[in-house]
Design a protein around this motif. Structure first.
Motif, PDB file in Angstrom:
ATOM      1  N   GLY A 112      -4.022   4.275  -6.360  1.00 43.30           N
ATOM      2  CA  GLY A 112      -3.674   3.600  -7.609  1.00 43.30           C
ATOM      3  C   GLY A 112      -2.342   2.908  -7.411  1.00 43.30           C
ATOM      4  O   GLY A 112      -1.803   2.885  -6.311  1.00 43.30           O
ATOM      5  N   ALA A 113      -1.807   2.352  -8.482  1.00 44.31           N
ATOM      6  CA  ALA A 113      -0.526   1.656  -8.377  1.00 44.31           C
ATOM      7  C   ALA A 113       0.111   1.551  -9.752  1.00 44.31           C
ATOM      8  O   ALA A 113      -0.573   1.448 -10.754  1.00 44.31           O
ATOM      9  CB  ALA A 113      -0.725   0.248  -7.803  1.00 44.31           C
ATOM     10  N   TRP A 114       1.426   1.597  -9.761  1.00 49.01           N
ATOM     11  CA  TRP A 114       2.185   1.262 -10.949  1.00 49.01           C
ATOM     12  C   TRP A 114       3.273   0.312 -10.480  1.00 49.01           C
ATOM     13  O   TRP A 114       4.131   0.670  -9.680  1.00 49.01           O
ATOM     14  CB  TRP A 114       2.776   2.483 -11.625  1.00 49.01           C
ATOM     15  CG  TRP A 114       3.348   2.118 -12.962  1.00 49.01           C
ATOM     16  CD1 TRP A 114       2.643   1.898 -14.108  1.00 49.01           C
ATOM     17  CD2 TRP A 114       4.715   1.876 -13.292  1.00 49.01           C
ATOM     18  NE1 TRP A 114       3.489   1.537 -15.128  1.00 49.01           N
ATOM     19  CE2 TRP A 114       4.763   1.518 -14.658  1.00 49.01           C
ATOM     20  CE3 TRP A 114       5.901   1.923 -12.575  1.00 49.01           C
ATOM     21  CZ2 TRP A 114       5.950   1.223 -15.317  1.00 49.01           C
ATOM     22  CZ3 TRP A 114       7.086   1.614 -13.228  1.00 49.01           C
ATOM     23  CH2 TRP A 114       7.102   1.274 -14.590  1.00 49.01           C
ATOM     24  N   ARG A 115       3.239  -0.916 -10.931  1.00 53.02           N
ATOM     25  CA  ARG A 115       4.108  -1.970 -10.430  1.00 53.02           C
ATOM     26  C   ARG A 115       5.202  -2.339 -11.436  1.00 53.02           C
ATOM     27  O   ARG A 115       5.823  -3.382 -11.316  1.00 53.02           O
ATOM     28  CB  ARG A 115       3.279  -3.204 -10.081  1.00 53.02           C
ATOM     29  CG  ARG A 115       2.064  -2.918  -9.253  1.00 53.02           C
ATOM     30  CD  ARG A 115       2.170  -3.053  -7.780  1.00 53.02           C
ATOM     31  NE  ARG A 115       2.993  -4.124  -7.304  1.00 53.02           N
ATOM     32  CZ  ARG A 115       3.607  -4.073  -6.136  1.00 53.02           C
ATOM     33  NH1 ARG A 115       3.475  -3.017  -5.367  1.00 53.02           N
ATOM     34  NH2 ARG A 115       4.327  -5.076  -5.723  1.00 53.02           N
ATOM     35  N   THR A 135       3.943   5.592  -5.899  1.00 51.89           N
ATOM     36  CA  THR A 135       4.084   5.595  -7.356  1.00 51.89           C
ATOM     37  C   THR A 135       3.025   6.463  -8.039  1.00 51.89           C
ATOM     38  O   THR A 135       3.070   6.621  -9.257  1.00 51.89           O
ATOM     39  CB  THR A 135       4.003   4.172  -7.944  1.00 51.89           C
ATOM     40  OG1 THR A 135       2.696   3.638  -7.743  1.00 51.89           O
ATOM     41  CG2 THR A 135       5.053   3.263  -7.332  1.00 51.89           C
ATOM     42  N   GLN A 136       2.116   7.021  -7.285  1.00 54.03           N
ATOM     43  CA  GLN A 136       1.069   7.895  -7.826  1.00 54.03           C
ATOM     44  C   GLN A 136       1.557   9.340  -7.756  1.00 54.03           C
ATOM     45  O   GLN A 136       1.090  10.145  -6.953  1.00 54.03           O
ATOM     46  CB  GLN A 136      -0.245   7.694  -7.066  1.00 54.03           C
ATOM     47  CG  GLN A 136      -0.760   6.270  -7.144  1.00 54.03           C
ATOM     48  CD  GLN A 136      -0.875   5.799  -8.578  1.00 54.03           C
ATOM     49  OE1 GLN A 136      -1.736   6.257  -9.320  1.00 54.03           O
ATOM     50  NE2 GLN A 136       0.001   4.891  -8.989  1.00 54.03           N
ATOM     51  N   THR A 172       0.834  -1.200   0.000  1.00 56.12           N
ATOM     52  CA  THR A 172       0.000   0.000   0.000  1.00 56.12           C
ATOM     53  C   THR A 172       0.874   1.257   0.000  1.00 56.12           C
ATOM     54  O   THR A 172       0.628   2.193  -0.769  1.00 56.12           O
ATOM     55  CB  THR A 172      -0.948   0.010   1.210  1.00 56.12           C
ATOM     56  OG1 THR A 172      -1.766  -1.165   1.160  1.00 56.12           O
ATOM     57  CG2 THR A 172      -1.831   1.248   1.218  1.00 56.12           C
ATOM     58  N   ALA A 173       1.896   1.290   0.863  1.00 55.70           N
ATOM     59  CA  ALA A 173       2.796   2.447   0.918  1.00 55.70           C
ATOM     60  C   ALA A 173       3.509   2.634  -0.420  1.00 55.70           C
ATOM     61  O   ALA A 173       3.561   3.741  -0.968  1.00 55.70           O
ATOM     62  CB  ALA A 173       3.809   2.276   2.048  1.00 55.70           C
ATOM     63  N   VAL A 225      -1.945   8.405   3.467  1.00 54.47           N
ATOM     64  CA  VAL A 225      -2.131   6.988   3.145  1.00 54.47           C
ATOM     65  C   VAL A 225      -2.850   6.251   4.277  1.00 54.47           C
ATOM     66  O   VAL A 225      -3.665   5.370   4.028  1.00 54.47           O
ATOM     67  CB  VAL A 225      -0.792   6.321   2.745  1.00 54.47           C
ATOM     68  CG1 VAL A 225       0.128   6.117   3.929  1.00 54.47           C
ATOM     69  CG2 VAL A 225      -1.027   5.012   2.004  1.00 54.47           C
ATOM     70  N   GLU A 226      -2.591   6.625   5.526  1.00 50.89           N
ATOM     71  CA  GLU A 226      -3.266   5.961   6.640  1.00 50.89           C
ATOM     72  C   GLU A 226      -4.742   6.322   6.702  1.00 50.89           C
ATOM     73  O   GLU A 226      -5.584   5.467   6.999  1.00 50.89           O
ATOM     74  CB  GLU A 226      -2.587   6.304   7.973  1.00 50.89           C
ATOM     75  CG  GLU A 226      -1.253   5.645   8.156  1.00 50.89           C
ATOM     76  CD  GLU A 226      -0.548   6.027   9.445  1.00 50.89           C
ATOM     77  OE1 GLU A 226       0.563   5.528   9.656  1.00 50.89           O
ATOM     78  OE2 GLU A 226      -1.113   6.827  10.237  1.00 50.89           O
TER      79      GLU A 226
END
Length: 152
Positions: free
Chosen positions: A143-146, A22-23, A16-17, A135-136
């Motif tokens: 979102g995410a970019w992996r 990455t956003q 999650t962190a 974030v908490e």
């Protein structure tokens, strides 16, 4: 060149962190003085900042990105010179340590004076605290970019 190193423990899982970090276009929501970040492609972002009355625009390049471990960047072109890395360390299933290390070259008398007074360190500490709160409070990433960006 000045070096800043700060860390903070966030009460969210590692993924999650990392995913939230990455956003990049969300950075203005928790980074003081950042007015806009536009992600141009997987490696490049355009920044608009206003710090201590000084407006700047510059581009950054992601030089190394490994999911759930690190994101490293440097500025490209322009008069802003910085490089850095943020790393993510799991403390347990629900807690993560976020470490930020940056090298910054202050420009002009105002930025050099602010750096000498420790304002950059305080700003980074504040940005990390605001990231933690952001974030908490959400409990999940926006979102995410992996993807993997390899050095070179």
């Amino acid at each position: 060149m000045s070096k800043v190193q700060e860390s903070i423990d966030v009460d969210v899982p590692l993924h999650t962190a990392y995913n939230q970090w990455t956003q990049f276009e969300e950075f203005p929501r928790f980074m003081e003085g950042v007015k806009e970040v536009r992600q141009l492609d997987d490696r490049h972002n355009h920044w608009r900042t206003s710090i201590a009355g000084v407006d700047r625009e510059f581009d950054t390049e992601i030089v190394d990105q490994l999911p759930d471990e690190r994101v490293a960047w440097r500025t490209v072109g322009g008069d802003v010179k910085q490089m850095g890395v943020v790393t993510f360390q799991p403390l347990d299933e629900g807690h993560t340590r976020v470490r930020l290390a940056m090298n910054v070259e202050p420009e002009g008398m105002v930025e050099k004076a602010a750096d000498m007074l420790g304002m950059l360190d305080r700003r980074v500490r504040g940005d990390l605290r605001r990231f933690k709160g952001f974030v908490e409070s959400r409990g999940e990433e926006t979102g995410a970019w992996r993807g993997r960006v390899s050095p070179g």
